[in-house]
Design a protein around this motif. Structure first.
Motif, mmCIF file in Angstrom:
data_model
loop_
_atom_site.group_PDB
_atom_site.id
_atom_site.type_symbol
_atom_site.label_atom_id
_atom_site.label_comp_id
_atom_site.label_asym_id
_atom_site.label_seq_id
_atom_site.Cartn_x
_atom_site.Cartn_y
_atom_site.Cartn_z
ATOM 1 N N ARG A 416 0.873 -1.343 0.121
ATOM 2 C CA ARG A 416 -0.002 -0.056 -0.004
ATOM 3 C C ARG A 416 0.998 1.174 0.052
ATOM 4 N N GLU A 417 2.102 1.071 0.661
ATOM 5 C CA GLU A 417 3.072 2.507 0.577
ATOM 6 C C GLU A 417 3.440 2.493 -0.853
ATOM 7 N N SER A 418 3.861 1.653 -1.560
ATOM 8 C CA SER A 418 4.429 1.645 -2.764
ATOM 9 C C SER A 418 3.170 2.419 -3.969
ATOM 10 N N ARG A 419 1.774 1.620 -3.624
ATOM 11 C CA ARG A 419 0.857 2.283 -4.242
ATOM 12 C C ARG A 419 0.600 3.768 -4.223
ATOM 13 N N ALA A 420 0.783 3.908 -2.942
ATOM 14 C CA ALA A 420 0.243 5.495 -2.482
ATOM 15 C C ALA A 420 1.430 6.471 -3.199
ATOM 16 N N LEU A 425 2.763 10.345 -7.369
ATOM 17 C CA LEU A 425 3.914 10.728 -8.675
ATOM 18 C C LEU A 425 2.991 10.918 -9.656
ATOM 19 N N ALA A 426 1.842 10.124 -9.803
ATOM 20 C CA ALA A 426 1.074 10.161 -11.090
ATOM 21 C C ALA A 426 0.419 11.643 -11.092
ATOM 22 N N GLU A 427 0.256 12.496 -10.104
ATOM 23 C CA GLU A 427 -0.360 13.847 -10.094
ATOM 24 C C GLU A 427 0.663 14.748 -10.215
ATOM 25 N N ARG A 428 2.048 14.462 -10.449
ATOM 26 C CA ARG A 428 2.858 15.567 -10.592
ATOM 27 C C ARG A 428 3.576 15.400 -11.891
ATOM 28 N N ALA A 429 3.647 16.860 -12.373
ATOM 29 C CA ALA A 429 4.223 16.937 -13.799
ATOM 30 C C ALA A 429 5.540 16.404 -14.236
ATOM 31 N N GLN A 430 6.463 16.547 -13.103
ATOM 32 C CA GLN A 430 7.664 16.093 -13.121
ATOM 33 C C GLN A 430 7.874 14.641 -13.383
ATOM 34 N N TRP A 431 6.861 14.013 -12.859
ATOM 35 C CA TRP A 431 7.255 12.335 -12.868
ATOM 36 C C TRP A 431 5.896 11.799 -13.775
ATOM 37 N N ARG A 432 4.949 12.338 -13.845
ATOM 38 C CA ARG A 432 3.829 11.224 -14.394
ATOM 39 C C ARG A 432 4.031 11.012 -16.092
ATOM 40 N N GLU A 433 4.942 11.420 -16.809
ATOM 41 C CA GLU A 433 5.155 10.987 -18.239
ATOM 42 C C GLU A 433 6.215 9.945 -18.266
ATOM 43 N N ASP A 434 6.975 9.654 -16.995
ATOM 44 C CA ASP A 434 7.955 8.536 -16.923
ATOM 45 C C ASP A 434 7.152 7.222 -17.134
ATOM 46 N N VAL A 437 5.451 5.384 -14.423
ATOM 47 C CA VAL A 437 4.247 6.301 -13.523
ATOM 48 C C VAL A 437 3.200 6.083 -14.497
ATOM 49 N N GLU A 438 3.449 6.405 -15.789
ATOM 50 C CA GLU A 438 2.310 6.612 -16.759
ATOM 51 C C GLU A 438 1.574 5.313 -17.030
ATOM 52 N N ARG A 439 2.341 4.243 -16.831
ATOM 53 C CA ARG A 439 1.795 3.002 -17.096
ATOM 54 C C ARG A 439 0.696 2.708 -15.634
ATOM 55 N N PHE A 440 1.244 3.021 -14.726
ATOM 56 C CA PHE A 440 0.482 2.676 -13.429
ATOM 57 C C PHE A 440 -0.864 3.581 -13.494
ATOM 58 N N ALA A 441 -0.678 4.755 -13.874
ATOM 59 C CA ALA A 441 -2.039 5.576 -14.101
ATOM 60 C C ALA A 441 -2.802 5.161 -15.064
ATOM 61 N N ARG A 442 -2.475 4.562 -16.137
ATOM 62 C CA ARG A 442 -3.314 4.004 -17.159
ATOM 63 C C ARG A 442 -3.742 2.801 -16.898
ATOM 64 N N GLU A 443 -3.063 1.539 -16.427
ATOM 65 C CA GLU A 443 -3.416 0.271 -16.345
ATOM 66 C C GLU A 443 -3.683 -0.232 -14.797
ATOM 67 N N ILE A 444 -2.937 0.365 -13.762
ATOM 68 C CA ILE A 444 -3.133 -0.290 -12.217
ATOM 69 C C ILE A 444 -4.265 0.664 -11.596
#
Length: 481
Positions: A416-420, A425-434, A437-444
């Motif tokens: 749960r810590e890793s997921r949080a 990071l998925a909400e932050r501009a400097q990370w969300r296109e990595d 992180v992008e796969r997490f936001a899209r798939e998980i």
């Protein structure tokens, strides 16, 4: 037994004897299988000679025997025989219960990987001291503490009264492993004005350099395993993970008594109490001896049976891994010095220049845990690359997220810590296109409830701990600042 180690032919594991020479600070812990050769481990505490009065000498002897019994797990596991024998002293029911708790749970991952069931199998003998067998050889060492002048362990020979207070001076031996957690503890104790000695066991140059970076007094304890153990492993002995944190805790408790100080401090957070949930098996905790159950049992035993004023605790127990990461990120003093990469500790030996392999579960988790609390350039400069923008690392991060896999057998935080952290990071501009992180936001993330992904509840201080009450009040204010 023949010269060849025959694992399945072993019937008994023997605790042969232990001795400590206070003039040199060297202890010998002696073991054997059946009537086979003696396996002699040595532990060395710098600072000798140690002048011990009767009460402290008795406490040192009790602690030495407890260390003998706990450190034996490294050898017992080679054959896991049906019988356990203690040749030259006896233990009471409290001691046997502690040892069985440590051996069964601390060898949980070892048993799982080797297809063994240790529950109900490990029984330490309780009762009067046996006569040494002929195979026991000579008595204890020639020091002032030896088997020629035996002292009781726990309840043996002196009733069930509590251990006395020894008048130990207020000073902490703080374990350092070279990673972020111990450095957070060291800086917290420094800020709170607690006198401390930064302490480690073994010859790691990386840990030594990190300890020296603190600018505090240091103590390097020696531990040399019996050399035959490595040969037994080559000859087919069972091998695998042991509860090394509680072994190191016992070594440090012995050092604290010899040096006359009252605290042994570790840096295990509450996440350490949670294991990997494996389908068809249940929970197996790689880091059980870093968890609360072990800390509580070992710490309570020391105060009841060894010395009433010897305090053993983890300074970070009420914190999650993410809360520890946030504390570490407050300062950059150790950015170029720390490493939590176990693979590098194993492989590099005397070559600590490359501190992060970048592909092991520890590297994955530390990177992910620090990312919400550090600038991206700072974190990438620590690791040398951006692990979250590397699709080849997908499986490793999925295991941390407990997505299509169980949590790795490593000292990493809860799923749960890793997921949080990933959700933040998925909400932050400097990370969300990595890539990851992008796969997490899209798939998980669409498969998870939003409330489960909030990072703030995981940063709260909560849960049981053994931090002394007066220190805890000040520590809580420091951590909240």
């Amino acid at each position: 037994m023949s010269d060849q180690f025959q694992r399945d032919a072993v019937r008994a594991f023997r605790f042969v004897r232990c001795g400590l020479d206070a003039r040199t600070g060297a202890a010998e812990l002696v073991y054997a299988f059946d009537d086979g050769p003696e396996l002699i481990e040595t532990v060395t505490v710098p600072g000798a000679p140690f002048a011990l009065d009767a009460a402290r000498g008795a406490a040192v002897e009790r602690m030495l025997r407890l260390l003998h019994l706990i450190a034996g797990v490294s050898y017992y596991k080679a054959a896991v025989p049906e019988q356990i024998r203690i040749d030259t002293y006896a233990i009471d029911a409290d001691t046997a219960a502690l040892l069985e708790l440590i051996y069964v749970n601390g060898l949980g991952e070892f048993a799982y990987r080797n297809g063994l069931n240790l529950h109900g199998k490990i029984k330490f003998p309780v009762g009067p001291s046996p006569q040494p067998s002929p195979a026991s050889g000579r008595g204890g060492s020639s020091g002032i503490l030896s088997e020629e002048h035996p002292l009781p362990l726990a309840g043996e020979g002196r009733g069930e009264g509590p251990a006395p207070a020894l008048g130990l001076r207020e000073h902490a031996l703080v374990a350092i492993g070279g990673g972020k957690d111990s450095l957070v503890s060291i800086e917290a104790l420094r800020a709170l004005g607690v006198e401390q000695t930064v302490t480690w066991i073994g010859g790691s140059q990386l840990i030594k350099a990190c300890a020296e970076r603190t600018g505090l007094p240091t103590l390097n304890l020696g531990r040399a395993l019996a050399p035959q153990l490595f040969e037994y492993n080559r000859q087919g002995a069972y091998n695998g993970h042991i509860p090394v944190t509680v072994v190191n805790s016992a070594i440090m408790a012995l050092a604290a008594l010899l040096r006359g100080v009252d605290q042994v401090v570790f840096s295990n957070e509450r996440s350490a109490s949670y294991g990997s949930v494996i389908e068809g098996t249940g929970e197996v905790n790689h880091q059980w001896s870093k968890g609360w159950d072990c800390e509580r049992a070992f710490g309570e035993y020391l105060q009841k049976h060894v010395a009433a004023d010897l305090r053993y605790y983890s300074l970070l127990r009420p914190l999650s891994e993410l809360a520890v990461a946030r504390q570490f990120a407050r300062g950059d003093r150790y950015d170029a010095h720390f490493s939590s990469c176990n693979r590098n500790f194993h492989i590099l030996g005397e070559r600590p220049a490359s501190r992060w392999c970048g592909v092991c579960p520890k590297c994955h988790f530390v990177f992910l845990a620090l990312a919400p609390f550090m600038t991206k350039p700072r974190l990438v400069s620590i690791f040398g690359r951006n692990l979250l923008d590397d699709p080849a690392q997908t499986d490793g991060f999925d295991a941390l997220l407990e997505y299509r896999n169980h949590k790795p057998f490593e000292c990493v935080g809860e799923g749960r810590e890793s997921r949080a952290a990933m959700a933040a990071l998925a909400e932050r501009a400097q990370w969300r296109e990595d890539a990851l992180v992008e796969r997490f936001a899209r798939e998980i993330r669409p498969q998870l409830a939003g409330e489960e992904l909030r990072i703030e509840p995981l940063l709260a201080l909560e849960g049981e701990h053994r931090v002394p009450p007066a220190l805890w009040e000040r520590l809580r204010a420091y951590l909240a600042a």
